[in-house]
Design a protein around this motif. Structure first.
Motif, PDB file in Angstrom:
ATOM      1  N   ASN A 156      77.570   7.578  23.783  1.00  0.00           N
ATOM      2  CA  ASN A 156      76.960   6.313  24.194  1.00  0.00           C
ATOM      3  C   ASN A 156      77.411   5.916  25.598  1.00  0.00           C
ATOM      4  O   ASN A 156      76.623   5.384  26.389  1.00  0.00           O
ATOM      5  N   LEU A 157      78.681   6.176  25.910  1.00  0.00           N
ATOM      6  CA  LEU A 157      79.192   5.874  27.246  1.00  0.00           C
ATOM      7  C   LEU A 157      78.465   6.707  28.298  1.00  0.00           C
ATOM      8  O   LEU A 157      78.049   6.194  29.350  1.00  0.00           O
ATOM      9  N   LEU A 158      78.279   7.998  28.026  1.00  0.00           N
ATOM     10  CA  LEU A 158      77.572   8.867  28.968  1.00  0.00           C
ATOM     11  C   LEU A 158      76.110   8.460  29.088  1.00  0.00           C
ATOM     12  O   LEU A 158      75.533   8.497  30.187  1.00  0.00           O
ATOM     13  N   ALA A 159      75.502   8.070  27.969  1.00  0.00           N
ATOM     14  CA  ALA A 159      74.100   7.632  28.007  1.00  0.00           C
ATOM     15  C   ALA A 159      73.942   6.367  28.845  1.00  0.00           C
ATOM     16  O   ALA A 159      72.983   6.229  29.616  1.00  0.00           O
ATOM     17  N   GLU A 160      74.891   5.446  28.708  1.00  0.00           N
ATOM     18  CA  GLU A 160      74.845   4.216  29.503  1.00  0.00           C
ATOM     19  C   GLU A 160      74.981   4.527  30.989  1.00  0.00           C
ATOM     20  O   GLU A 160      74.255   3.978  31.829  1.00  0.00           O
ATOM     21  N   ALA A 161      75.898   5.446  31.316  1.00  0.00           N
ATOM     22  CA  ALA A 161      76.071   5.829  32.720  1.00  0.00           C
ATOM     23  C   ALA A 161      74.821   6.526  33.246  1.00  0.00           C
ATOM     24  O   ALA A 161      74.393   6.286  34.387  1.00  0.00           O
ATOM     25  N   GLY A 162      74.218   7.375  32.426  1.00  0.00           N
ATOM     26  CA  GLY A 162      72.988   8.032  32.839  1.00  0.00           C
ATOM     27  C   GLY A 162      71.862   7.049  33.056  1.00  0.00           C
ATOM     28  O   GLY A 162      71.068   7.186  33.995  1.00  0.00           O
ATOM     29  N   GLY A 163      71.785   6.044  32.203  1.00  0.00           N
ATOM     30  CA  GLY A 163      70.727   5.052  32.323  1.00  0.00           C
ATOM     31  C   GLY A 163      70.762   4.280  33.626  1.00  0.00           C
ATOM     32  O   GLY A 163      69.755   3.688  34.027  1.00  0.00           O
ATOM     33  N   ALA A 164      71.921   4.284  34.306  1.00  0.00           N
ATOM     34  CA  ALA A 164      72.034   3.606  35.603  1.00  0.00           C
ATOM     35  C   ALA A 164      71.455   4.439  36.744  1.00  0.00           C
ATOM     36  O   ALA A 164      71.342   3.950  37.867  1.00  0.00           O
ATOM     37  N   GLU A 165      71.101   5.707  36.456  1.00  0.00           N
ATOM     38  CA  GLU A 165      70.552   6.593  37.483  1.00  0.00           C
ATOM     39  C   GLU A 165      69.031   6.627  37.386  1.00  0.00           C
ATOM     40  O   GLU A 165      68.495   6.902  36.307  1.00  0.00           O
ATOM     41  N   PRO A 166      68.302   6.380  38.466  1.00  0.00           N
ATOM     42  CA  PRO A 166      66.841   6.304  38.386  1.00  0.00           C
ATOM     43  C   PRO A 166      66.163   7.600  37.986  1.00  0.00           C
ATOM     44  O   PRO A 166      65.028   7.575  37.475  1.00  0.00           O
TER      45      PRO A 166
END
Length: 412
Positions: A111-121
């Motif tokens: 979930n942490l990695l998914a959240e960080a990925g979601g910040a990338e366009p």
């Protein structure tokens, strides 16, 4: 309308999520497809080793990661005589910024990695999207077929990367050949309440004739791995719950009445242990990494970290080819060349543990004490405990976050 992406990553496990995040930070359009609706599955690899902890720090995710519920293993000791223990593995001696193993629920890490990925366009994560086959144009893989929440679809991509685990559909559909090695055990996973006493638990197995168990301390409970002879799951379940309770108490007598909190064998999850490796990890338009390329034994708990290291290496080597939207098979083969030695060395070490320790025990042999000479050597030179700590916690050819993926820490 035809769906397209630059890189499609099949599988949202540690390898897939790390790879997707890093490629997105390189400006590569990447889509990660995960067949489940969430990451909430028990008894996945939850050991996060020092090299992965360093990577998380380099990615700027340390404040959020350190806030996750976790326990930390700093060493592993063996009782060589009543009341006398010797430290066999000491992670505190490693020259690492975080010299310990963090026990973190894998879903929290993902979930942490998914959240960080979601910040990338350029990052897209699609849950509840199961890949059902590969698309081809001539001899080249050009994407995937999938079943999503809105029905079947196709996603075209310049590169398809299989991160879909030891039962990889991508690997199978691509026709990549796998070499298998024999394994003597499977694993039953279950949990028990944390005892009130101050008992010490380590990653070394507790053993008796025909039995072995690893007790992993977690936040508020114990995660138990009971090793059973290979292929014996059905037979052992037929023995019933009382026999299971007796086996647990023989190896973990301090569990006492808490063993009865396992009220059904449905709470005991089965892992079919495999050790295998692809001969070739790639074909035109496709690459496999992580367990899809090399299934690891749970011995040492290194599988998640090997997968993460694969993801880092693949991102570093393939970011530029993907930015120009043309990846050659030679460039894909470079990932295998980078990562096959660490995989092979680690698997060879695991096979020796199986052959010389776990296999004889599960075939009915009694407990094996550490060699007296080794114990004496560690008592005289305790710094030698850094050697197994390095093999487990750092490993062969550790990977560092590429410059394009590094960020300063963010707390919100």
């Amino acid at each position: 309308m035809e769906e397209k992406t630059n890189c499609v990553v099949v599988g949202g496990g540690p390898a897939g999520m790390v790879l997707g995040l890093l490629l997105a930070r390189a400006g590569v359009e990447v889509t990660v497809l995960e067949k489940h609706a969430d990451f909430l599955r028990d008894f996945r690899g939850d050991t996060v080793h020092p090299t992965t902890l360093r990577l998380i720090d380099e990615l700027g995710l340390w404040p959020k990661f350190s806030a996750l519920p976790q326990s930390r293993l700093r060493n592993a000791a063996v009782e060589v005589s009543p009341g006398h223990s010797v430290t066999m593995v000491d992670f505190k001696r490693l020259r690492q910024p975080h010299p310990y193993i963090a026990m973190v629920p894998q879903w929290d890490l993902l979930n942490l990695l998914a959240e960080a990925g979601g910040a990338e366009p350029s990052f897209t994560l699609r849950m509840s999207t199961e890949v059902t086959g590969l698309l081809r144009d001539g001899g080249r893989v050009t994407g995937v077929r999938y079943q999503g929440v809105d029905g079947p679809g196709e996603l075209r991509a310049n590169l398809t990367i299989g991160c879909d685990g030891r039962s990889s559909l991508v690997r199978r559909d691509a026709g990549l050949r796998v070499r298998e090695w024999p394994v003597s055990f499977d694993v039953w996973w279950f949990r028990l309440p944390q005892p009130e006493d101050d008992a010490s638990y380590t990653l070394f197995p507790r053993v008796a004739a025909g039995k072995a168990m690893i007790v992993i301390p977690r936040e508020g409970y114990l995660q138990i791995a009971m090793l059973i002879p290979k292929g014996s799951d059905t037979q052992r379940r037929a023995r019933g719950l009382a026999a299971f309770h007796a086996d647990v108490l023989e190896l973990l007598p301090e569990a006492g009445d808490t063993v009865t909190t396992v009220t059904t064998l449905d709470d005991v999850k089965y892992l079919d242990v495999r050790v295998n490796r692809l001969r070739r990890w790639q074909t035109h338009g496709l690459l496999c990494i992580g367990d899809a390329a090399h299934a690891m034994s749970p011995a040492g708990g290194v599988g998640i970290n090997m997968a993460v290291q694969d993801g880092v290496a693949a991102a570093r080597l393939l970011a530029e080819p993907l930015r120009r939207r043309r990846v050659t098979e030679r460039e894909l083969a470079a990932v295998r060349r980078r990562r096959v030695v660490p995989a092979a060395v680690t698997q060879a070490f695991q096979r020796q543990i199986d052959k010389r320790l776990l296999g004889p025990i599960l075939r009915g042999g009694g407990p094996t004490a550490p060699p007296a000479a080794l114990v004496r050597l560690l008592e005289l030179a305790p710094w030698l405990s850094v050697i197994p700590a390095y093999l487990v916690g750092v490993g062969v050819r550790p990977e560092r976050a590429p410059t394009f993926a590094r960020r300063t820490p963010q707390t919100s």
